[in-house]
Design an enzyme around this catalytic site. Sequence first.
Site, PDB file in Angstrom:
ATOM      1  N   THR A 106      -0.339   5.409   6.683  1.00  0.00           N
ATOM      2  CA  THR A 106      -1.415   4.615   7.280  1.00  0.00           C
ATOM      3  C   THR A 106      -0.970   3.175   7.515  1.00  0.00           C
ATOM      4  O   THR A 106      -0.200   2.614   6.722  1.00  0.00           O
ATOM      5  CB  THR A 106      -2.670   4.636   6.383  1.00  0.00           C
ATOM      6  N   SER A 129      -7.171  -0.972  -0.299  1.00  0.00           N
ATOM      7  CA  SER A 129      -8.035  -0.044  -1.043  1.00  0.00           C
ATOM      8  C   SER A 129      -7.138   0.812  -1.930  1.00  0.00           C
ATOM      9  O   SER A 129      -5.922   0.866  -1.730  1.00  0.00           O
ATOM     10  CB  SER A 129      -8.799   0.876  -0.084  1.00  0.00           C
ATOM     11  N   TYR A 173      -7.142   4.082  -1.938  1.00  0.00           N
ATOM     12  CA  TYR A 173      -6.613   5.128  -1.054  1.00  0.00           C
ATOM     13  C   TYR A 173      -5.318   4.649  -0.380  1.00  0.00           C
ATOM     14  O   TYR A 173      -4.293   5.337  -0.395  1.00  0.00           O
ATOM     15  CB  TYR A 173      -7.661   5.505   0.020  1.00  0.00           C
ATOM     16  N   HIS A 174      -5.379   3.438   0.216  1.00  0.00           N
ATOM     17  CA  HIS A 174      -4.189   2.937   0.907  1.00  0.00           C
ATOM     18  C   HIS A 174      -3.030   2.727  -0.077  1.00  0.00           C
ATOM     19  O   HIS A 174      -1.866   2.891   0.274  1.00  0.00           O
ATOM     20  CB  HIS A 174      -4.514   1.622   1.629  1.00  0.00           C
ATOM     21  N   LYS A 216      -1.142   5.809  -0.578  1.00  0.00           N
ATOM     22  CA  LYS A 216      -0.265   6.109   0.558  1.00  0.00           C
ATOM     23  C   LYS A 216       1.057   5.320   0.439  1.00  0.00           C
ATOM     24  O   LYS A 216       2.113   5.796   0.837  1.00  0.00           O
ATOM     25  CB  LYS A 216      -0.941   5.797   1.888  1.00  0.00           C
TER      26      LYS A 216
END
Length: 382
Positions: free
Chosen positions: A144, A179, A181-182, A185
Amino acid sequence: MKVFIAGGDGYLGWPTAMNLSANGHDVLVADNYLRRNMSLEEDVEPLYEVPNLIERSRLWLKKTGKKIDVRIGDLADWDFISSIFKEFKPDAVVHYAEQPSAPYSMLNRRAALLTINVNLNVTANIIFATREFTPDAQIVKIGTMGEYGTPNIDIEEGWINIDHKGRSHKFLYPRQAGSLYHTTKIMDTDLLWYYVRMWGLRVTDLMQGPVYGIFTKETKDDERLLPFFNYDELFGTIVNRFVVQAVTGYPLTVYGKGGQTRGYLNIKDTLNCVRLSLENPADKGELRIFNQLTETFTVNELAEKTVKAGEKIGLDVKIKNIENPRKEMEEHYYNPVHTGLIELGLEPHLLTQEVLIEMMNVVIKHKANIAEHKIFRGTKWD
Ligand code: USQ
């Protein structure tokens, strides 16, 4: 090519499966319905019902005569993933099998731990299974743009040369996610890079911006093949959300000042980027990174585009700047390089008025399903 799609039920996984199958590849998809179940648990189901993966594969076979193999199970489970690799022997793995939402990862401790466990365990298992059963296979991973954050310098495609005290070295571009989530990644990228160095894997990491859209070439004349379309705060990305808000008369939820800039792309371009990456593989021992976006704009610019498109079909679209539930820069420099995929042959589909109106017309058809309470719940990130 024999392509194994990990996470084949999701917003991007299923359209990718059909696209690769239509382009002559032999496709197997696996999924544990995590994304469907999370939507259900959080009371944020998509705009319209989507048949289960086995049914979708049946519909595809009927329509095209082409088979997409389906396995339902958890790719963090070694027995499940290793049985797929042993049996199917993929030439390539496309890895979408992750908890994909930044806002979901910020909900509470349970959601945070689920995000860490799913994302890292599945990525690690894909690496281990590739090394053990198909060491020459390529991995195409969906990363991302959020891995880079919003730095005050240009964002290169994955790598940057640093000159330091008269010497120089090439590093992964500095990453600062906004975040959890990021952040997972970023950790995925680190895992991949480590095993590229240790085991000579061949990996392409696609740093993707927010995706929008419903239709792809393969779905045009059969609504039952459409991907999920979420418009809620957790799983809906901003363009899809704004289109639904415009149709239902809900003022566009611009967070804070609305100067947040991101790099966007049409779902059709996601499919083309993944296919181009597969058909032009990374070398053994290479971690190749592309920035997967076609244009950048601010939230305010997107809101204006949505108002104008709405006007064209008689919608009175209002904009409302609301307190930003996220912790992010609301005005910043943003200049990502994105030439690698263009050089491979990508021909971008941009966010024109026609594209927005086409999406609005689908949403109008399903307007009765829109539940206003799903649009905004204001989960604070701090
Ligand atoms: N935003 C608003 N109003 C809304 C929703 C979002 O102003 O109603 C703003 C957000 O604050 C953010 C921007 O729009 O600044 C983009 O938000 P988004 O929800 O479309 O995207 P994001 O949460 O960042 O995540 C999505 C995907 C994720 C992917 C990422 C790419 O869900 O899987 O990795 O886009 S990127 O944003 O480049 O990191």
